[in-house]
Write a protein that holds these residues in place. Sequence first.
Motif, PDB file in Angstrom:
ATOM      1  N   ARG A 192      -7.590  -1.956 -10.406  1.00 16.73           N
ATOM      2  CA  ARG A 192      -7.144  -2.245  -9.039  1.00 16.73           C
ATOM      3  C   ARG A 192      -5.630  -2.318  -8.928  1.00 16.73           C
ATOM      4  N   PRO A 193      -4.954  -3.014  -9.863  1.00 17.79           N
ATOM      5  CA  PRO A 193      -3.485  -3.063  -9.758  1.00 17.79           C
ATOM      6  C   PRO A 193      -2.842  -1.678  -9.760  1.00 17.79           C
ATOM      7  N   TYR A 194      -3.434  -0.722 -10.519  1.00 14.08           N
ATOM      8  CA  TYR A 194      -2.858   0.625 -10.543  1.00 14.08           C
ATOM      9  C   TYR A 194      -3.053   1.331  -9.201  1.00 14.08           C
ATOM     10  N   VAL A 195      -4.238   1.140  -8.585  1.00 10.68           N
ATOM     11  CA  VAL A 195      -4.477   1.730  -7.262  1.00 10.68           C
ATOM     12  C   VAL A 195      -3.438   1.218  -6.274  1.00 10.68           C
ATOM     13  N   LEU A 196      -3.208  -0.094  -6.295  1.00 12.13           N
ATOM     14  CA  LEU A 196      -2.201  -0.667  -5.396  1.00 12.13           C
ATOM     15  C   LEU A 196      -0.823  -0.112  -5.695  1.00 12.13           C
ATOM     16  N   ARG A 197      -0.468  -0.038  -6.973  1.00 11.18           N
ATOM     17  CA  ARG A 197       0.853   0.507  -7.334  1.00 11.18           C
ATOM     18  C   ARG A 197       1.011   1.928  -6.829  1.00 11.18           C
ATOM     19  N   ARG A 198      -0.021   2.728  -6.994  1.00  9.82           N
ATOM     20  CA  ARG A 198       0.061   4.122  -6.555  1.00  9.82           C
ATOM     21  C   ARG A 198       0.256   4.202  -5.043  1.00  9.82           C
ATOM     22  N   ILE A 199      -0.468   3.384  -4.294  1.00  8.17           N
ATOM     23  CA  ILE A 199      -0.360   3.411  -2.830  1.00  8.17           C
ATOM     24  C   ILE A 199       1.034   2.976  -2.392  1.00  8.17           C
ATOM     25  N   LEU A 200       1.558   1.907  -3.000  1.00  8.19           N
ATOM     26  CA  LEU A 200       2.900   1.442  -2.642  1.00  8.19           C
ATOM     27  C   LEU A 200       3.949   2.496  -2.979  1.00  8.19           C
ATOM     28  N   ARG A 201       3.825   3.120  -4.130  1.00  9.32           N
ATOM     29  CA  ARG A 201       4.840   4.096  -4.541  1.00  9.32           C
ATOM     30  C   ARG A 201       4.753   5.377  -3.722  1.00  9.32           C
ATOM     31  N   ARG A 202       3.561   5.740  -3.310  1.00  4.61           N
ATOM     32  CA  ARG A 202       3.450   6.885  -2.393  1.00  4.61           C
ATOM     33  C   ARG A 202       4.142   6.568  -1.067  1.00  4.61           C
ATOM     34  N   SER A 203       4.064   5.315  -0.636  1.00  2.00           N
ATOM     35  CA  SER A 203       4.743   4.912   0.600  1.00  2.00           C
ATOM     36  C   SER A 203       6.251   5.032   0.446  1.00  2.00           C
ATOM     37  N   VAL A 204       6.769   4.502  -0.666  1.00  2.00           N
ATOM     38  CA  VAL A 204       8.211   4.561  -0.908  1.00  2.00           C
ATOM     39  C   VAL A 204       8.669   6.009  -1.014  1.00  2.00           C
ATOM     40  N   ARG A 205       7.899   6.806  -1.754  1.00  2.00           N
ATOM     41  CA  ARG A 205       8.271   8.206  -1.929  1.00  2.00           C
ATOM     42  C   ARG A 205       8.283   8.945  -0.592  1.00  2.00           C
ATOM     43  N   ALA A 206       7.299   8.662   0.272  1.00  2.00           N
ATOM     44  CA  ALA A 206       7.272   9.305   1.585  1.00  2.00           C
ATOM     45  C   ALA A 206       8.512   8.945   2.374  1.00  2.00           C
ATOM     46  N   MET A 207       8.944   7.690   2.315  1.00  2.00           N
ATOM     47  CA  MET A 207      10.169   7.290   3.020  1.00  2.00           C
ATOM     48  C   MET A 207      11.389   7.998   2.436  1.00  2.00           C
ATOM     49  N   ARG A 208      11.436   8.152   1.118  1.00  2.00           N
ATOM     50  CA  ARG A 208      12.580   8.846   0.501  1.00  2.00           C
ATOM     51  C   ARG A 208      12.590  10.316   0.942  1.00  2.00           C
ATOM     52  N   LEU A 209      11.399  10.945   0.997  1.00  2.00           N
ATOM     53  CA  LEU A 209      11.338  12.342   1.432  1.00  2.00           C
ATOM     54  C   LEU A 209      11.692  12.491   2.902  1.00  2.00           C
ATOM     55  N   LEU A 210      11.513  11.423   3.666  1.00  2.00           N
ATOM     56  CA  LEU A 210      11.930  11.435   5.072  1.00  2.00           C
ATOM     57  C   LEU A 210      13.427  11.206   5.223  1.00  2.00           C
ATOM     58  N   GLY A 211      14.099  10.970   4.087  1.00  2.00           N
ATOM     59  CA  GLY A 211      15.549  10.815   4.112  1.00  2.00           C
ATOM     60  C   GLY A 211      16.036   9.389   4.169  1.00  2.00           C
ATOM     61  N   TYR A 212      15.130   8.410   4.008  1.00  2.00           N
ATOM     62  CA  TYR A 212      15.530   7.006   4.076  1.00  2.00           C
ATOM     63  C   TYR A 212      15.592   6.445   2.654  1.00  2.00           C
ATOM     64  N   GLY A 213      16.789   6.103   2.190  1.00  2.00           N
ATOM     65  CA  GLY A 213      16.962   5.665   0.810  1.00  2.00           C
ATOM     66  C   GLY A 213      17.065   4.175   0.612  1.00  2.00           C
ATOM     67  N   ASP A 214      17.164   3.393   1.683  1.00  2.00           N
ATOM     68  CA  ASP A 214      17.292   1.938   1.555  1.00  2.00           C
ATOM     69  C   ASP A 214      15.907   1.295   1.389  1.00  2.00           C
ATOM     70  N   PRO A 215      15.886   0.021   0.959  1.00  2.00           N
ATOM     71  CA  PRO A 215      14.595  -0.681   0.859  1.00  2.00           C
ATOM     72  C   PRO A 215      13.862  -0.683   2.195  1.00  2.00           C
ATOM     73  N   ALA A 216      12.568  -0.356   2.155  1.00  2.00           N
ATOM     74  CA  ALA A 216      11.805  -0.199   3.402  1.00  2.00           C
ATOM     75  C   ALA A 216      10.558  -1.066   3.472  1.00  2.00           C
ATOM     76  N   LEU A 217       9.968  -1.406   2.317  1.00  2.00           N
ATOM     77  CA  LEU A 217       8.645  -2.025   2.344  1.00  2.00           C
ATOM     78  C   LEU A 217       8.640  -3.388   3.031  1.00  2.00           C
ATOM     79  N   GLY A 218       9.669  -4.184   2.822  1.00  2.00           N
ATOM     80  CA  GLY A 218       9.694  -5.506   3.436  1.00  2.00           C
ATOM     81  C   GLY A 218       9.595  -5.422   4.943  1.00  2.00           C
ATOM     82  N   GLU A 219      10.350  -4.513   5.524  1.00  2.00           N
ATOM     83  CA  GLU A 219      10.351  -4.383   6.981  1.00  2.00           C
ATOM     84  C   GLU A 219       9.065  -3.759   7.491  1.00  2.00           C
ATOM     85  N   LEU A 220       8.555  -2.744   6.791  1.00  2.00           N
ATOM     86  CA  LEU A 220       7.315  -2.104   7.230  1.00  2.00           C
ATOM     87  C   LEU A 220       6.124  -3.045   7.087  1.00  2.00           C
TER      88      LEU A 220
END
Length: 883
Positions: free
Chosen positions: A303-331
């Motif tokens: 389960r922890p790996y599934v969560l890690r993968r989902i969180l990192r896919r979120s971060v990666r999607a934001m980076r590919l959208l051009g946003y490089g600052d921390p995003a998860l706290g606000e989202l």
Amino acid sequence: MRTAEIRRRFLDFFAQRGHTIVDSAPLPIDDPTLLFVNAGMVPFKPYLLGQTPAPYPRAASVQKCVRTLDIDDVGRTARHGSFFQMNGNFSFGDYFKAEAIEYAWELITRPVADGGYGLPESRLWVSVFHEDDEAAGIWRDRVGVSPDRIVRRGIVDNYWSMGVPGPCGPSSEIFIDRGPAYGPDGGPEADEERFMELWNLVFMQFERGPGGGKKDYPILGELPAKNIDTGMGLERMAFILQGMDNLYEIDETRPILERAAELSGRPYGRGGDTDVRLRVVADHIRTALMIVTDGVVPGNEGRPYVLRRILRRSVRAMRLLGYGDPALGELFAVARDCMSPSYPEVAADFDRIREVAVAEEEAFDRTLKQGTGILDLAVKDAKAAGHTRLSGASAFKLHDTYGFPIDLTLEMAAEQGLEVDREGFTALMAEQRRRAKADAQSRKTGHGDMSVYRRVLDEHGPTKWLAYETLATDSRVLAVLKDGEPAREAGEGDIVEVVLDRTPFYAESGGQESDAGLLSGGGARAEVLAVRRPSKGLVTHQVRVLDGTLAVGARVQAEVDAEWRLGARQAHSGTHVVHAALRQVLGPTALQSGSYNRPGYLRLDFSWRTRLSTDTRSEVEEAANLAVRRDLPVEVRYMPLARAREIGALALFGETYDEQVRVVDIGGAWSRELCGGTHVEHASQIGPLAITSESSVGSGSRRVEAVVGVEAFRYLARERDLVSRLAEELKAPREEVPDRVAALVARLKEAERASERLRGKLLVAEAAELAAKASDIAGVGFVTATAPDVAAGRALAEAVRERYGRPGVVAVAIPGEGKFVLVTGVSEGARGLGLSAADLLREALGGRGGGTPSLAQGAGVGTPEALVARLAELVADRLAARE
């Protein structure tokens, strides 16, 4: 209509029709076949499979679910989401087809003003199993659906089973026509994008035998009690009622999507990759929020790996959208506001939840930096070997081991002029998925092994469990299981499972290890190795027969090892005390996320981002021991779950609780938790408590380990003896030992620095001596040497190179088994003549090795002498070519 309102109407409708409303189970449910709840019926499986009697004849729920097998489709289709909510109504031998069909139709078509969803009947279609004339007749005659909108489908589409022997039966589905914009006319058989399934009704009326696939099994006959299991996708109903095209645009996800678009400056609705990435963010942020709320923290397995993968896919999607600052706290804050109307615990526990997300984003940023360095090395090695492609194995290792996204590997490799063996990467990913599916299937077929326990439970009823009341019982052996199969008896040396009519043994649960002890009687003795609950109401004992024969029907004395139980009680109560002490010192967000305890030892995982300082650790330990010294009372009470929540009882993340729960207080509200473990009667009985370690178990999660009672005495005695021996060796009072050790360490470091300075002087002296013995190649000095290791070889090469007064080349060999390392250096004057250390070395090694024009290294085979001679030839050739 907002999603929370759709949810409320569903529960109200079925409550008015006599259904018990059951809260959603936590996502990480206690089920060996699943990582997360993936269907609304999962919490009701023991009742539907006949493993235990249902506590109510009919029930309804809105169950949180997570599915990640289709995670790559998230954002690309209207219906695929990793988190979803399943509205369901269930009957356990109560009502059947007619009522289930009529309830669904009534709710779905009743006008909004009257509490329904108001869908027009003219847009609805239904399907039935092609042999189920009864269901087709109910839809036609009792509900009034036109026969031309009743579709008969085969066993693959409209027949349900668990995939193993047990209940099965036909199903019926309700579809809505979304209109010609979504596909061709003709009903669900023509197009399921246009005609989308909203509600599935399963009629469990038969028992199936063994067999594979969806249809290769026999039907053994009708079930004695028929059940109903239905599922209505809440998100699907929401985007229909809210007039949206997909589940990413409903009220529980659209605000996340819009905030991601605002942060990145990439507007939604223009199609292409931007829309897909924004949808991925909206879906994954909500999924991660709900998983973390239920106590999971990121990690590398399960389960922890599934969560890690989902969180990192979120971060990666934001980076590919051009946003490089921390995003998860606000989202996450936006997702909290979306979900808290239905799940208030999201808001109540948000500080902890946000900390977990922020810590994982920080960890992933470090991973990206690390992965970038590893990728650079892989690219450099590929180029040095003359390759134009990065291997699929390298790309897969970056993805699987370091969490480095494949799309980033593709981009960065292309920037350095390399393609990636995408086919090789895809093949390795497919193999990994195949193994994962095989593992999931093996876990799923574990239900086949449950049949023997169901038979025992059906024949003999539940085990009378007396672990809270006594340490010994006179019991009768009801069943002996060898390798999962019933047996009449077990002989000396056999390890078997034994079912007793009554037992005093605590079965492993809630982090507490099971009791140890003996079964004895009729000349037989058996050591109890483990105790577990394979099915609700049933307790089994894994035993090793020491003497005699243990037979079905035998009378035995079941006796718990009293010392074992005492140590277990001390450790479990100690776990509660340490948890309370952590919250007292660190604050309320330091919540337990997992625990394990056995006699004398406890381990507790809790939400926290940073290492505890020595002073903080001592403060926690002191708070725990003060509670022991104050002899706080330990009280056990039973009460409704709702009442326990009202008085602030803490629940262990991931545990499922009945409506009646057991609350354990230590010092009243100071420590108040839901718990089924065994405990001491007063805190003083825990004895001394010593924290032995504190460490990280993942981003946002820490672990403390401690010993209690006699084990704490032994631990402290060992610590005392260690300090005494150090004091004796240092010839210092005990209180001066830390300062004396610190002084010794400082002196040792200074000695190491002095040694390094001396080594540097020796290298300079050796370098001058070697330079004086250099051979001459067309006016360039050529120096050869050997060194004991690579570090010394590089240092020596640099020293000769920098101190050589005229153009020169140096080659230092480091011998090894079967191969050797060669370090090559080229002075500034020689580089001015067109010589490069990296080029010379790679040509001499046949393309291997790498470095810079001034210093390079690589591994060779054969003899160092031959390779040095080859280097000398290359130097001569290059200089001759200049002339």
